[in-house]
Design a protein around this motif. Sequence first.
Motif, PDB file in Angstrom:
ATOM      1  N   LYS A  16       0.875  -1.213   0.027  1.00  0.00           N
ATOM      2  CA  LYS A  16      -0.022   0.199   0.070  1.00  0.00           C
ATOM      3  C   LYS A  16       0.966   1.231  -0.165  1.00  0.00           C
ATOM      4  CE  LYS A  16      -3.857  -1.988   2.187  1.00  0.00           C
ATOM      5  NZ  LYS A  16      -4.626  -2.145   3.566  1.00  0.00           N
ATOM      6  N   VAL A  17       2.039   1.272   0.444  1.00  0.00           N
ATOM      7  CA  VAL A  17       2.702   2.440   0.766  1.00  0.00           C
ATOM      8  C   VAL A  17       3.832   2.497  -0.268  1.00  0.00           C
ATOM      9  CG1 VAL A  17       4.635   3.456   2.210  1.00  0.00           C
ATOM     10  CG2 VAL A  17       2.871   2.162   3.433  1.00  0.00           C
ATOM     11  N   ALA A  18       4.238   1.819  -0.839  1.00  0.00           N
ATOM     12  CA  ALA A  18       5.314   1.503  -2.022  1.00  0.00           C
ATOM     13  C   ALA A  18       4.843   2.500  -3.090  1.00  0.00           C
ATOM     14  CB  ALA A  18       5.813   0.495  -2.575  1.00  0.00           C
ATOM     15  N   PRO A  19       3.690   2.376  -3.785  1.00  0.00           N
ATOM     16  CA  PRO A  19       3.202   2.979  -4.956  1.00  0.00           C
ATOM     17  C   PRO A  19       3.074   4.709  -4.688  1.00  0.00           C
ATOM     18  CG  PRO A  19       1.781   1.017  -4.618  1.00  0.00           C
ATOM     19  CD  PRO A  19       2.616   1.236  -3.302  1.00  0.00           C
ATOM     20  N   VAL A  20       2.580   4.803  -3.496  1.00  0.00           N
ATOM     21  CA  VAL A  20       2.460   6.438  -3.188  1.00  0.00           C
ATOM     22  C   VAL A  20       3.875   6.946  -2.821  1.00  0.00           C
ATOM     23  CG1 VAL A  20       1.337   8.094  -1.564  1.00  0.00           C
ATOM     24  CG2 VAL A  20       0.148   5.817  -2.145  1.00  0.00           C
ATOM     25  N   ILE A  21       4.500   6.440  -2.277  1.00  0.00           N
ATOM     26  CA  ILE A  21       5.948   6.851  -1.657  1.00  0.00           C
ATOM     27  C   ILE A  21       6.694   7.212  -3.159  1.00  0.00           C
ATOM     28  CG2 ILE A  21       8.089   6.219  -0.596  1.00  0.00           C
ATOM     29  CD1 ILE A  21       5.673   6.970   1.206  1.00  0.00           C
ATOM     30  N   LYS A  22       6.834   6.186  -3.922  1.00  0.00           N
ATOM     31  CA  LYS A  22       7.656   6.281  -5.098  1.00  0.00           C
ATOM     32  C   LYS A  22       7.110   7.444  -5.982  1.00  0.00           C
ATOM     33  CE  LYS A  22       9.330   1.406  -5.043  1.00  0.00           C
ATOM     34  NZ  LYS A  22       9.192   0.118  -5.568  1.00  0.00           N
ATOM     35  N   SER A  23       5.664   7.480  -6.275  1.00  0.00           N
ATOM     36  CA  SER A  23       5.177   8.630  -6.930  1.00  0.00           C
ATOM     37  C   SER A  23       5.507  10.044  -6.554  1.00  0.00           C
ATOM     38  CB  SER A  23       3.656   8.335  -7.193  1.00  0.00           C
ATOM     39  OG  SER A  23       3.076   8.608  -5.889  1.00  0.00           O
ATOM     40  N   LEU A  24       5.832  10.156  -5.058  1.00  0.00           N
ATOM     41  CA  LEU A  24       6.237  11.231  -4.713  1.00  0.00           C
ATOM     42  C   LEU A  24       7.630  11.659  -4.347  1.00  0.00           C
ATOM     43  CD1 LEU A  24       3.407  11.493  -1.854  1.00  0.00           C
ATOM     44  CD2 LEU A  24       3.466  12.854  -4.081  1.00  0.00           C
ATOM     45  N   SER A  25       8.409  10.635  -4.762  1.00  0.00           N
ATOM     46  CA  SER A  25       9.892  10.610  -4.578  1.00  0.00           C
ATOM     47  C   SER A  25      10.473  10.687  -2.976  1.00  0.00           C
ATOM     48  CB  SER A  25      10.487  11.716  -5.442  1.00  0.00           C
ATOM     49  OG  SER A  25      10.152  11.726  -6.950  1.00  0.00           O
ATOM     50  N   LEU A  26       9.506   9.954  -2.436  1.00  0.00           N
ATOM     51  CA  LEU A  26       9.832  10.083  -1.060  1.00  0.00           C
ATOM     52  C   LEU A  26      10.321   8.621  -0.537  1.00  0.00           C
ATOM     53  CD1 LEU A  26       6.730  11.782   0.442  1.00  0.00           C
ATOM     54  CD2 LEU A  26       9.009  12.688   0.356  1.00  0.00           C
ATOM     55  N   ARG A  27      10.845   8.406   0.655  1.00  0.00           N
ATOM     56  CA  ARG A  27      11.179   7.028   0.976  1.00  0.00           C
ATOM     57  C   ARG A  27      10.423   6.744   2.277  1.00  0.00           C
ATOM     58  NH1 ARG A  27      16.586   5.754  -0.641  1.00  0.00           N
ATOM     59  NH2 ARG A  27      15.800   3.566  -0.080  1.00  0.00           N
ATOM     60  N   ALA A  28      10.382   5.529   2.483  1.00  0.00           N
ATOM     61  CA  ALA A  28       9.593   5.008   3.800  1.00  0.00           C
ATOM     62  C   ALA A  28      10.657   3.862   4.444  1.00  0.00           C
ATOM     63  CB  ALA A  28       8.220   4.480   3.420  1.00  0.00           C
ATOM     64  N   VAL A  29      10.504   3.936   5.739  1.00  0.00           N
ATOM     65  CA  VAL A  29      11.091   2.810   6.351  1.00  0.00           C
ATOM     66  C   VAL A  29       9.999   2.263   7.422  1.00  0.00           C
ATOM     67  CG1 VAL A  29      12.781   2.225   8.177  1.00  0.00           C
ATOM     68  CG2 VAL A  29      13.261   4.045   6.728  1.00  0.00           C
ATOM     69  N   ILE A  30      10.041   0.793   6.925  1.00  0.00           N
ATOM     70  CA  ILE A  30       8.898  -0.112   7.967  1.00  0.00           C
ATOM     71  C   ILE A  30       9.792  -0.817   8.959  1.00  0.00           C
ATOM     72  CG2 ILE A  30       7.235  -1.936   7.986  1.00  0.00           C
ATOM     73  CD1 ILE A  30       6.902  -1.320   4.872  1.00  0.00           C
ATOM     74  N   PHE A  31       9.348  -0.261  10.235  1.00  0.00           N
ATOM     75  CA  PHE A  31      10.024  -1.196  11.261  1.00  0.00           C
ATOM     76  C   PHE A  31       8.946  -2.333  12.056  1.00  0.00           C
ATOM     77  CE2 PHE A  31      11.661   3.303  11.234  1.00  0.00           C
ATOM     78  CZ  PHE A  31      12.939   3.070  11.562  1.00  0.00           C
ATOM     79  N   ASP A  32       9.603  -3.008  12.900  1.00  0.00           N
ATOM     80  CA  ASP A  32       8.932  -4.206  13.295  1.00  0.00           C
ATOM     81  C   ASP A  32       7.893  -3.689  14.388  1.00  0.00           C
ATOM     82  OD1 ASP A  32      10.114  -4.111  15.766  1.00  0.00           O
ATOM     83  OD2 ASP A  32      11.592  -5.718  15.187  1.00  0.00           O
ATOM     84  N   ARG A  33       7.046  -4.456  14.892  1.00  0.00           N
ATOM     85  CA  ARG A  33       5.926  -4.081  15.923  1.00  0.00           C
ATOM     86  C   ARG A  33       6.646  -3.839  17.208  1.00  0.00           C
ATOM     87  NH1 ARG A  33       3.656  -7.347  12.319  1.00  0.00           N
ATOM     88  NH2 ARG A  33       1.234  -6.661  11.715  1.00  0.00           N
ATOM     89  N   LYS A  34       7.871  -4.202  17.724  1.00  0.00           N
ATOM     90  CA  LYS A  34       8.568  -3.979  18.835  1.00  0.00           C
ATOM     91  C   LYS A  34       8.816  -2.372  19.067  1.00  0.00           C
ATOM     92  CE  LYS A  34      10.421  -8.587  18.819  1.00  0.00           C
ATOM     93  NZ  LYS A  34      11.777  -9.200  18.328  1.00  0.00           N
ATOM     94  N   VAL A  35       8.857  -1.571  18.243  1.00  0.00           N
ATOM     95  CA  VAL A  35       9.350  -0.223  18.448  1.00  0.00           C
ATOM     96  C   VAL A  35       7.959   0.737  18.297  1.00  0.00           C
ATOM     97  CG1 VAL A  35      11.650  -0.434  17.715  1.00  0.00           C
ATOM     98  CG2 VAL A  35       9.803   0.268  15.946  1.00  0.00           C
ATOM     99  N   SER A  36       6.890   0.011  18.154  1.00  0.00           N
ATOM    100  CA  SER A  36       5.496   1.049  17.946  1.00  0.00           C
ATOM    101  C   SER A  36       5.262   1.355  19.395  1.00  0.00           C
ATOM    102  CB  SER A  36       4.510   0.137  17.613  1.00  0.00           C
ATOM    103  OG  SER A  36       3.257   0.719  17.793  1.00  0.00           O
ATOM    104  N   TRP A  37       4.935   2.690  19.391  1.00  0.00           N
ATOM    105  CA  TRP A  37       4.703   3.301  20.685  1.00  0.00           C
ATOM    106  C   TRP A  37       3.060   3.575  20.900  1.00  0.00           C
ATOM    107  CZ3 TRP A  37       7.131   6.068  17.049  1.00  0.00           C
ATOM    108  CH2 TRP A  37       6.685   7.015  16.472  1.00  0.00           C
ATOM    109  N   TYR A  38       2.441   3.346  19.752  1.00  0.00           N
ATOM    110  CA  TYR A  38       0.984   3.646  19.596  1.00  0.00           C
ATOM    111  C   TYR A  38       0.382   2.445  20.318  1.00  0.00           C
ATOM    112  CZ  TYR A  38      -3.583   3.997  18.013  1.00  0.00           C
ATOM    113  OH  TYR A  38      -5.121   3.884  17.775  1.00  0.00           O
ATOM    114  N   TYR A  39       0.717   1.200  19.693  1.00  0.00           N
ATOM    115  CA  TYR A  39       0.085  -0.029  20.552  1.00  0.00           C
ATOM    116  C   TYR A  39       0.936  -1.073  20.238  1.00  0.00           C
ATOM    117  CZ  TYR A  39      -3.897  -3.109  21.321  1.00  0.00           C
ATOM    118  OH  TYR A  39      -4.681  -4.181  21.795  1.00  0.00           O
TER     119      TYR A  39
END
Length: 71
Positions: A16-39
């Motif tokens: 879901k993220v890759a097409p949007v990120i690439k179309s905007l010339s941005l980068r994204a990093v996906i971290f595992d669930r261990k570093v989530s502070w929301y839940y």
Amino acid sequence: MVTGQNYGSYVGANAKVAPVIKSLSLRAVIFDRKVSWYYPQQTMLIVVMTATVCNAYQEQLVVSRHVIDII
């Protein structure tokens, strides 16, 4: 930088993220669930940034055991 705390699978998040990120010339990093502070253990942390910022932190991201993918 923009962050998101997404539910679901890592593969689904990437798909879901890759097409949007690439179309905007941005980068994204996906971290595992261990570093989530929301839940902790239930959501994955996704950080969206410019290519310049991603390049500045590239070495730290590559060696992090919590990084699932860099898009």
